[in-house]
Enzyme design. Structure first.
Site, PDB file in Angstrom:
ATOM      1  CG  ASP A  79      -2.280   0.801   1.312  1.00 11.10           C
ATOM      2  OD1 ASP A  79      -2.107   1.815   0.550  1.00 11.10           O
ATOM      3  OD2 ASP A  79      -3.382   0.108   0.842  1.00 11.10           O
ATOM      4  N   GLY A  93       4.541   1.362  -1.851  1.00 12.93           N
ATOM      5  CA  GLY A  93       4.520   1.445  -3.385  1.00 12.93           C
ATOM      6  C   GLY A  93       4.033   2.267  -3.385  1.00 12.93           C
ATOM      7  CG  PHE A 119      -1.797  -0.037  -7.262  1.00 10.01           C
ATOM      8  CD1 PHE A 119      -2.520   1.148  -7.404  1.00 10.01           C
ATOM      9  CD2 PHE A 119      -2.527  -0.141  -5.662  1.00 10.01           C
ATOM     10  CE1 PHE A 119      -4.039   1.582  -6.912  1.00 10.01           C
ATOM     11  CE2 PHE A 119      -3.905   0.102  -5.193  1.00 10.01           C
ATOM     12  CZ  PHE A 119      -4.192   1.126  -6.254  1.00 10.01           C
ATOM     13  CG  HIS A 127     -15.170  -0.110  -5.872  1.00  7.90           C
ATOM     14  ND1 HIS A 127     -16.039   0.363  -5.024  1.00  7.90           N
ATOM     15  CD2 HIS A 127     -13.985   0.151  -5.043  1.00  7.90           C
ATOM     16  CE1 HIS A 127     -15.553   0.465  -3.687  1.00  7.90           C
ATOM     17  NE2 HIS A 127     -14.387   0.617  -4.188  1.00  7.90           N
TER      18      HIS A 127
HETATM   19  C1  LIG Z   1     -10.442   1.149  -1.009  1.00 11.28           C
HETATM   20  S1  LIG Z   1      -9.730   0.628   0.162  1.00 11.28           S
HETATM   21  C2  LIG Z   1      -9.584  -1.076  -0.063  1.00 11.28           C
HETATM   22  C3  LIG Z   1      -8.825  -1.304   1.073  1.00 11.28           C
HETATM   23  C4  LIG Z   1      -8.265  -2.856   1.228  1.00 11.28           C
HETATM   24  N1  LIG Z   1      -8.172  -3.735  -0.066  1.00 11.28           N
HETATM   25  C5  LIG Z   1     -10.607  -2.649   1.556  1.00 11.28           C
HETATM   26  O1  LIG Z   1     -10.852  -3.912   0.077  1.00 11.28           O
HETATM   27  O2  LIG Z   1      -9.915  -3.352   2.316  1.00 11.28           O
HETATM   28  C6  LIG Z   1      -8.071   1.104  -1.275  1.00 11.28           C
HETATM   29  C7  LIG Z   1      -6.954   1.218  -0.605  1.00 11.28           C
HETATM   30  O3  LIG Z   1      -6.054   1.467  -1.975  1.00 11.28           O
HETATM   31  C8  LIG Z   1      -5.083   1.628  -1.476  1.00 11.28           C
HETATM   32  N2  LIG Z   1      -3.868   2.780  -2.551  1.00 11.28           N
HETATM   33  C9  LIG Z   1      -4.387   3.532  -3.146  1.00 11.28           C
HETATM   34  N3  LIG Z   1      -3.927   4.224  -4.296  1.00 11.28           N
HETATM   35  C10 LIG Z   1      -3.143   3.556  -4.066  1.00 11.28           C
HETATM   36  C11 LIG Z   1      -1.455   3.282  -4.885  1.00 11.28           C
HETATM   37  N4  LIG Z   1      -1.228   4.233  -6.377  1.00 11.28           N
HETATM   38  N5  LIG Z   1      -0.953   2.382  -4.446  1.00 11.28           N
HETATM   39  C12 LIG Z   1      -1.000   1.598  -3.820  1.00 11.28           C
HETATM   40  N6  LIG Z   1      -1.967   1.743  -3.181  1.00 11.28           N
HETATM   41  C13 LIG Z   1      -3.157   2.390  -3.435  1.00 11.28           C
HETATM   42  C14 LIG Z   1      -5.124   2.640  -0.620  1.00 11.28           C
HETATM   43  O4  LIG Z   1      -3.890   3.428   0.279  1.00 11.28           O
HETATM   44  C15 LIG Z   1      -6.328   2.134   0.265  1.00 11.28           C
HETATM   45  O5  LIG Z   1      -5.910   1.365   1.178  1.00 11.28           O
END
Ligand SMILES: C[S@@+](CC[C@H](N)C(=O)[O-])C[C@H]1O[C@@H](n2cnc3c(N)ncnc32)[C@H](O)[C@@H]1O
Length: 338
Positions: free
Chosen positions: A201, A227, A229, A247
């Protein structure tokens, strides 16, 4: 006089549904269920514990009884089995994080839904043009932690279903891409003692993830890899999980993330995507559809999707097999095999 007019009850119940919703969210905010988890209480004692004014306290408590969130016996209020299990902050089964976040943020932002439907733009902290919805949200440690805990709450029942439904015994390690606090990882690793995992994350998430893994006694097997993604390679593991990730993003970004997952996996590796996937006929999963509207409020281009959509994208990314499996409530997972 006999009337053949249809009943307006459904219309009024839905139209004024926000009354009940807000009363309940305030109860979570005030800690009503945490207080009553210590034992039943009479109205005045409960009112004083919560610091409420006399005027509407009894109406408030009785509303919660009428809404099925509290019980009342011999003049004392008590939790229902569900609110006691899920809404007592002292229990690890607490899922109120999402409700707290909804109360604090989404309740107000959804007041601008009509505007969002007209202009297609997010209505949250990023309303003024922040590039990433997460940058604005993570600018303050309190809102970062509140959001990450909310993710644990919303994902807990699905995480438990994935821990039970997926053949984890076939694999040695897994990585959760966009792991937030690590809610899913803790549930999966808690049940499957041979698995180790990487939580991937954004860097500010690290201390919140590590504190949670330690609190749940899993710091030895779960580690954090910071990191981005979109910019960095995804972690290498036998199984990659993406929950509530696709989503958040537009179609091109969804496809980019699936391609990166394919590249990171070994032959025979597996991708699990979970979301409140909309039914293929797009008429039954109201929660999944409302979640998609929530993505309008929260993100510049995100939207929810059907299982059939997801299978199509997974195959396009190169996976040789893809299937959708219902998990619980409105949630399903798509599994792609490399
Ligand atoms: C909607 S949350 C989902 C969290 C978890 N997977 C769940 O379902 O409960 C989206 C996650 O993606 C991470 N995130 C957003 N942009 C990101 C990026 N560019 N690289 C890595 N992680 C990212 C956010 O920090 C967050 O923890």
């Amino acid at each position: 006089m006999h009337s053949t007019a249809p009943s307006p009850d459904g219309i009024m119940r839905l139209g004024l549904g926000f009354w009940g919703s807000k009363a309940f969210l305030s109860a979570v905010e005030l800690g009503v269920f945490t207080e009553l988890a210590k034992g039943p209480a009479a109205a005045d004692a409960l009112r004083q514990k919560l610091g409420l004014h006399k005027r509407s306290a009894v109406d408030f408590f009785d509303t919660l009884v009428a809404l099925g969130m509290l019980d009342k016996r011999d003049g004392r209020y008590l939790n229902t089995p569900e609110t006691d299990f899920y809404l007592d902050r002292a229990k690890p089964s607490y899922i109120g994080g999402l409700l707290e976040m909804s109360n604090r943020r989404l309740y107000g932002f959804w007041g601008r839904l009509t505007e969002a439907l007209r202009n297609g733009k997010p209505q949250n902290e990023a309303r003024d043009g922040a590039a990433s919805p997460f940058a604005a949200l993570y600018a303050e440690p309190a809102s970062l932690e509140g959001f990450l805990k909310a993710m644990t709450g919303v994902s807990l029942p699905t995480a438990r279903a994935i821990a039970a439904a997926f053949p984890w015994k076939k694999y040695k390690n897994f990585a959760d891409v966009g792991c937030a606090q690590g809610g899913l990882m803790v549930e999966v690793a808690g049940v499957h003692g041979d698995l180790s995992g990487i939580g991937f994350d954004l860097p500010p998430v690290k201390p919140v993830f590590e504190a949670y893994a330690k609190q749940r006694g899993l710091a030895q097997r779960l580690r954090f890899q910071p990191g981005n993604f979109f910019e960095d390679a995804l972690p290498k593991a036998d199984v990659l999980v993406m929950g509530h990730i696709l989503h958040d993003w537009d179609l091109a970004q969804k496809e980019q993330l699936l391609r990166k997952a394919y590249e990171a996996l070994p032959a025979g590796g597996c991708l699990i995507v979970y979301d409140a996937m909309i039914d293929d006929a797009r008429r039954a999963n109201a929660f999944g559809l409302l979640m998609s509207l929530n993505m309008l409020i929260e993100t510049p281009g995100g939207f929810d999707y059907t299982g059939a959509d997801c299978i199509g994208w997974i195959r396009k990314a190169g996976f040789r097999e893809a299937r959708v499996q219902h998990l619980q409530g409105p949630y399903s997972m798509a599994v792609g095999l490399k």
